[in-house]
Write a protein that holds these residues in place. Structure first.
Motif, PDB file in Angstrom:
ATOM      1  N   TYR A  14       0.838  -1.207   0.000  1.00  0.00           N
ATOM      2  CA  TYR A  14       0.000   0.000   0.000  1.00  0.00           C
ATOM      3  C   TYR A  14       0.872   1.256   0.000  1.00  0.00           C
ATOM      4  N   ILE A  15       1.871   1.276   0.862  1.00  0.00           N
ATOM      5  CA  ILE A  15       2.760   2.443   0.932  1.00  0.00           C
ATOM      6  C   ILE A  15       3.510   2.609  -0.385  1.00  0.00           C
ATOM      7  N   GLY A  16       4.049   1.510  -0.909  1.00  0.00           N
ATOM      8  CA  GLY A  16       4.787   1.581  -2.161  1.00  0.00           C
ATOM      9  C   GLY A  16       3.921   2.065  -3.307  1.00  0.00           C
TER      10      GLY A  16
ATOM     11  N   LYS B 212      -5.396   9.102  -7.020  1.00  0.00           N
ATOM     12  CA  LYS B 212      -5.334   7.649  -6.839  1.00  0.00           C
ATOM     13  C   LYS B 212      -4.677   7.312  -5.508  1.00  0.00           C
ATOM     14  N   ALA B 213      -3.632   8.060  -5.174  1.00  0.00           N
ATOM     15  CA  ALA B 213      -2.919   7.814  -3.914  1.00  0.00           C
ATOM     16  C   ALA B 213      -3.848   8.036  -2.728  1.00  0.00           C
ATOM     17  N   VAL B 214      -4.600   9.127  -2.746  1.00  0.00           N
ATOM     18  CA  VAL B 214      -5.512   9.436  -1.640  1.00  0.00           C
ATOM     19  C   VAL B 214      -6.544   8.321  -1.477  1.00  0.00           C
ATOM     20  N   LEU B 215      -7.134   7.883  -2.573  1.00  0.00           N
ATOM     21  CA  LEU B 215      -8.132   6.809  -2.507  1.00  0.00           C
ATOM     22  C   LEU B 215      -7.522   5.516  -1.966  1.00  0.00           C
ATOM     23  N   LEU B 216      -6.322   5.194  -2.434  1.00  0.00           N
ATOM     24  CA  LEU B 216      -5.661   3.985  -1.964  1.00  0.00           C
ATOM     25  C   LEU B 216      -5.337   4.082  -0.476  1.00  0.00           C
ATOM     26  N   PHE B 217      -4.804   5.229  -0.047  1.00  0.00           N
ATOM     27  CA  PHE B 217      -4.453   5.377   1.367  1.00  0.00           C
ATOM     28  C   PHE B 217      -5.697   5.377   2.249  1.00  0.00           C
ATOM     29  N   GLN B 218      -6.811   5.913   1.767  1.00  0.00           N
ATOM     30  CA  GLN B 218      -8.051   5.846   2.551  1.00  0.00           C
ATOM     31  C   GLN B 218      -8.426   4.389   2.805  1.00  0.00           C
ATOM     32  N   LYS B 219      -8.366   3.584   1.752  1.00  0.00           N
ATOM     33  CA  LYS B 219      -8.670   2.153   1.879  1.00  0.00           C
ATOM     34  C   LYS B 219      -7.691   1.482   2.833  1.00  0.00           C
ATOM     35  N   ALA B 220      -6.410   1.778   2.676  1.00  0.00           N
ATOM     36  CA  ALA B 220      -5.377   1.164   3.509  1.00  0.00           C
ATOM     37  C   ALA B 220      -5.560   1.521   4.979  1.00  0.00           C
ATOM     38  N   ILE B 221      -5.902   2.764   5.260  1.00  0.00           N
ATOM     39  CA  ILE B 221      -6.078   3.203   6.648  1.00  0.00           C
ATOM     40  C   ILE B 221      -7.321   2.568   7.266  1.00  0.00           C
ATOM     41  N   GLU B 222      -8.337   2.308   6.453  1.00  0.00           N
ATOM     42  CA  GLU B 222      -9.502   1.571   6.965  1.00  0.00           C
ATOM     43  C   GLU B 222      -9.093   0.173   7.405  1.00  0.00           C
ATOM     44  N   GLU B 223      -8.203  -0.457   6.649  1.00  0.00           N
ATOM     45  CA  GLU B 223      -7.730  -1.803   6.991  1.00  0.00           C
ATOM     46  C   GLU B 223      -6.722  -1.803   8.133  1.00  0.00           C
ATOM     47  N   PHE B 224      -5.885  -0.769   8.172  1.00  0.00           N
ATOM     48  CA  PHE B 224      -4.803  -0.695   9.164  1.00  0.00           C
ATOM     49  C   PHE B 224      -4.835   0.677   9.857  1.00  0.00           C
TER      50      PHE B 224
ATOM     51  N   GLU C  79      -4.165   1.813  12.721  1.00  0.00           N
ATOM     52  CA  GLU C  79      -3.110   2.185  13.666  1.00  0.00           C
ATOM     53  C   GLU C  79      -1.762   2.442  12.980  1.00  0.00           C
ATOM     54  N   ASN C  80      -1.701   2.294  11.666  1.00  0.00           N
ATOM     55  CA  ASN C  80      -0.425   2.429  10.966  1.00  0.00           C
ATOM     56  C   ASN C  80      -0.159   3.900  10.627  1.00  0.00           C
ATOM     57  N   ASN C  81       0.738   4.503  11.367  1.00  0.00           N
ATOM     58  CA  ASN C  81       1.021   5.928  11.183  1.00  0.00           C
ATOM     59  C   ASN C  81       1.879   6.224   9.960  1.00  0.00           C
ATOM     60  N   ALA C  82       2.604   5.240   9.447  1.00  0.00           N
ATOM     61  CA  ALA C  82       3.331   5.446   8.190  1.00  0.00           C
ATOM     62  C   ALA C  82       2.326   5.651   7.061  1.00  0.00           C
ATOM     63  N   LEU C  83       1.274   4.849   7.028  1.00  0.00           N
ATOM     64  CA  LEU C  83       0.214   5.038   6.031  1.00  0.00           C
ATOM     65  C   LEU C  83      -0.385   6.435   6.152  1.00  0.00           C
ATOM     66  N   ARG C  84      -0.632   6.856   7.363  1.00  0.00           N
ATOM     67  CA  ARG C  84      -1.208   8.195   7.589  1.00  0.00           C
ATOM     68  C   ARG C  84      -0.262   9.291   7.083  1.00  0.00           C
ATOM     69  N   THR C  85       1.022   9.103   7.288  1.00  0.00           N
ATOM     70  CA  THR C  85       2.004  10.102   6.854  1.00  0.00           C
ATOM     71  C   THR C  85       2.032  10.212   5.332  1.00  0.00           C
ATOM     72  N   PHE C  86       2.037   9.088   4.644  1.00  0.00           N
ATOM     73  CA  PHE C  86       2.015   9.125   3.181  1.00  0.00           C
ATOM     74  C   PHE C  86       0.687   9.670   2.663  1.00  0.00           C
ATOM     75  N   PHE C  87      -0.393   9.382   3.382  1.00  0.00           N
ATOM     76  CA  PHE C  87      -1.716   9.925   3.045  1.00  0.00           C
ATOM     77  C   PHE C  87      -1.694  11.450   3.120  1.00  0.00           C
ATOM     78  N   ILE C  88      -1.057  11.980   4.122  1.00  0.00           N
ATOM     79  CA  ILE C  88      -0.936  13.432   4.288  1.00  0.00           C
ATOM     80  C   ILE C  88      -0.168  14.039   3.111  1.00  0.00           C
ATOM     81  N   MET C  89       0.923  13.391   2.704  1.00  0.00           N
ATOM     82  CA  MET C  89       1.685  13.902   1.562  1.00  0.00           C
ATOM     83  C   MET C  89       0.840  13.890   0.286  1.00  0.00           C
ATOM     84  N   ALA C  90       0.057  12.846   0.101  1.00  0.00           N
ATOM     85  CA  ALA C  90      -0.801  12.761  -1.089  1.00  0.00           C
ATOM     86  C   ALA C  90      -1.852  13.866  -1.065  1.00  0.00           C
TER      87      ALA C  90
END
Length: 155
Positions: A69-71, A84-96, A98-109
């Motif tokens: 997901y991060i990659g 596309k990145a925002v949509l993917l990270f939204q899905k990823a954060i729903e699944e995970f 507690e993962n703050n790395a996902l949240r950080t990349f979501f913020i950049m997107a």
């Protein structure tokens, strides 16, 4: 073998081995993920995307799935597809969640999507909720309050 090559930074050899093995097992999620990782690490982001997408579509164990997901999200972002990145990270954060790395990349997107204010607000909240810095924590309540409306003025 391929994982060891990737972990040791021998990305070109890993890429070639993954591609060779994919000829016999194109539906192998792990091999697609390894091919994506190798391409990405070599700066071949456009070539990495379909491998990431297929690996996620086929299904990966959670640890690899988070990394994929991060990659993929990061690759979408840096190749000019922040939506596309925002949509993917939204899905990823729903699944995970507690993962703050996902949240950080979501913020950049979000930033690249032109949502700078929203991105900064989320970055400030993430910072105050995850830091151990005593100076920041001493102002946690104020930072979180002001982050809710960065344009607010008080007279």
């Amino acid at each position: 073998m391929i994982l060891t090559l990737l972990q040791n930074g021998d990305y070109e050899t890993a890429r070639l081995k993954a591609l060779a093995e994919l000829k016999n097992a194109p539906e192998n999620a792990e091999l697609n993920y390894f091919a994506a990782w190798a391409h990405d690490a070599l700066g071949k982001e456009d070539a990495a995307i379909p491998f990431y997408e297929k690996a996620l579509e086929l299904g990966l164990p959670d640890a690899d799935k988070k990394e994929a997901y991060i990659g993929l999200g990061s690759t979408y972002r840096i190749t000019g597809s922040p939506e596309k990145a925002v949509l993917l990270f939204q899905k990823a954060i729903e699944e995970f969640p507690e993962n703050n790395a996902l949240r950080t990349f979501f913020i950049m997107a979000k930033y690249n999507q032109g949502k700078e204010k929203e991105a900064l607000q989320e970055a400030l909240l993430l910072l105050t909720n995850t830091t151990n810095d005593k100076d920041i924590l001493s102002y946690k309540k104020a930072i979180q309050f002001y982050a809710q409306d960065l344009d607010a003025l008080f007279h």
